[in-house]
Structures are given as C-alpha cells and as structure tokens.
Design a protein around this motif. Structure first.
Motif, PDB file in Angstrom:
ATOM      1  N   THR A 146       0.831  -1.208   0.000  1.00  0.00           N
ATOM      2  CA  THR A 146       0.000   0.000   0.000  1.00  0.00           C
ATOM      3  C   THR A 146       0.865   1.257   0.000  1.00  0.00           C
ATOM      4  O   THR A 146       0.626   2.194  -0.762  1.00  0.00           O
ATOM      5  N   TYR A 147       1.898   1.260   0.835  1.00  0.00           N
ATOM      6  CA  TYR A 147       2.789   2.414   0.928  1.00  0.00           C
ATOM      7  C   TYR A 147       3.495   2.665  -0.403  1.00  0.00           C
ATOM      8  O   TYR A 147       3.522   3.798  -0.896  1.00  0.00           O
ATOM      9  N   LEU A 148       4.073   1.611  -0.996  1.00  0.00           N
ATOM     10  CA  LEU A 148       4.809   1.773  -2.249  1.00  0.00           C
ATOM     11  C   LEU A 148       3.907   2.228  -3.384  1.00  0.00           C
ATOM     12  O   LEU A 148       4.284   3.099  -4.176  1.00  0.00           O
ATOM     13  N   ARG A 149       2.723   1.654  -3.458  1.00  0.00           N
ATOM     14  CA  ARG A 149       1.787   2.068  -4.515  1.00  0.00           C
ATOM     15  C   ARG A 149       1.357   3.520  -4.334  1.00  0.00           C
ATOM     16  O   ARG A 149       1.233   4.270  -5.302  1.00  0.00           O
ATOM     17  N   ARG A 150       1.131   3.930  -3.094  1.00  0.00           N
ATOM     18  CA  ARG A 150       0.752   5.320  -2.819  1.00  0.00           C
ATOM     19  C   ARG A 150       1.885   6.271  -3.212  1.00  0.00           C
ATOM     20  O   ARG A 150       1.662   7.315  -3.815  1.00  0.00           O
ATOM     21  N   GLN A 151       3.126   5.889  -2.872  1.00  0.00           N
ATOM     22  CA  GLN A 151       4.288   6.711  -3.237  1.00  0.00           C
ATOM     23  C   GLN A 151       4.430   6.818  -4.751  1.00  0.00           C
ATOM     24  O   GLN A 151       4.685   7.904  -5.278  1.00  0.00           O
ATOM     25  N   ALA A 152       4.278   5.709  -5.431  1.00  0.00           N
ATOM     26  CA  ALA A 152       4.394   5.711  -6.892  1.00  0.00           C
ATOM     27  C   ALA A 152       3.330   6.609  -7.518  1.00  0.00           C
ATOM     28  O   ALA A 152       3.619   7.426  -8.398  1.00  0.00           O
ATOM     29  N   ARG A 153       2.108   6.480  -7.043  1.00  0.00           N
ATOM     30  CA  ARG A 153       1.009   7.275  -7.579  1.00  0.00           C
ATOM     31  C   ARG A 153       1.228   8.764  -7.335  1.00  0.00           C
ATOM     32  O   ARG A 153       1.049   9.586  -8.225  1.00  0.00           O
ATOM     33  N   SER A 154       1.654   9.118  -6.123  1.00  0.00           N
ATOM     34  CA  SER A 154       1.834  10.534  -5.785  1.00  0.00           C
ATOM     35  C   SER A 154       2.993  11.164  -6.565  1.00  0.00           C
ATOM     36  O   SER A 154       2.979  12.365  -6.832  1.00  0.00           O
TER      37      SER A 154
END
Length: 108
Positions: free
Chosen positions: A42-50
């Motif tokens: 969840t953290y990595l996907r959120r970082q990638a998206r942002s």
C-alpha cells in the motif's frame, strides 16, 4: 521452419523466438519479489502514484537509496559530524581521557 530451442538448465528448454519476444526491451537482471506485506504494498503504490512514477521505478529508487545509505555507513568519512553543533558526553569523556593520557606521557 525448424524451431530453435534455448536450454537454460537441465530440465527446461524454451523456443528461442518466444524467449526473445518476451524479453525484448528488458534488462538482463530481473527480480520477482513474493510475500510483500500489505502495508508495504500500500505504501509503495501510494508513493508511486503521488510521484507519477511506476511501481517498478519507485521500488528501484528505494533500493538504490538503501544501498547508498549502506555504502555511506561502511565508508564512514565523518560526514555525519559536519554541521553538528553538539558533542555527546561519551565524546567529551574520550577527549578528556586522551588529554590526560597525553599529559601523563609528557611527564615520563
């Protein structure tokens, strides 16, 4: 037309045209990471998206930063000290002990 096989170990052979078609544009080194904890995902996907980056490039950035930090720790050149305005008690004690030792050596 004969099919040419690429043998990559004792048990497996792959049609070489399929092998190259699958790997075109890919680097030679690849990893598959399994059992990623949900919070990490969840953290990595959120970082990638942002950041507007792919998940792959975000994970590579984190790996590279981790390697840089480890390299700095292994090659400690005291950069952590530059700009530091405080000296801890243990350092002060070591300096005092060193000065006392120097004085004792001078007396001898």
């Amino acid at each position: 037309m004969d099919v040419v096989y690429f043998r990559y170990n004792e048990l497996h052979a792959v049609d070489i045209s399929n092998y190259f078609a699958y790997n075109v544009g890919m680097s030679n080194i690849q990893y598959t990471i399994r059992a990623v904890p949900k919070k990490v995902d969840t953290y990595l996907r959120r970082q990638a998206r942002s950041r507007g980056h792919s998940l792959n490039s975000t994970v590579l950035e984190y790996i590279q930063e981790s390697i840089k930090r480890d390299a700095i720790k292994q090659d400690d050149n005291f950069l952590w000290l530059i700009g530091s305005n405080t000296i801890d008690d243990a350092s002060l004690k070591a300096i005092k002990t060193s000065k006392e030792y120097d004085k004792q050596k001078q007396r001898q």
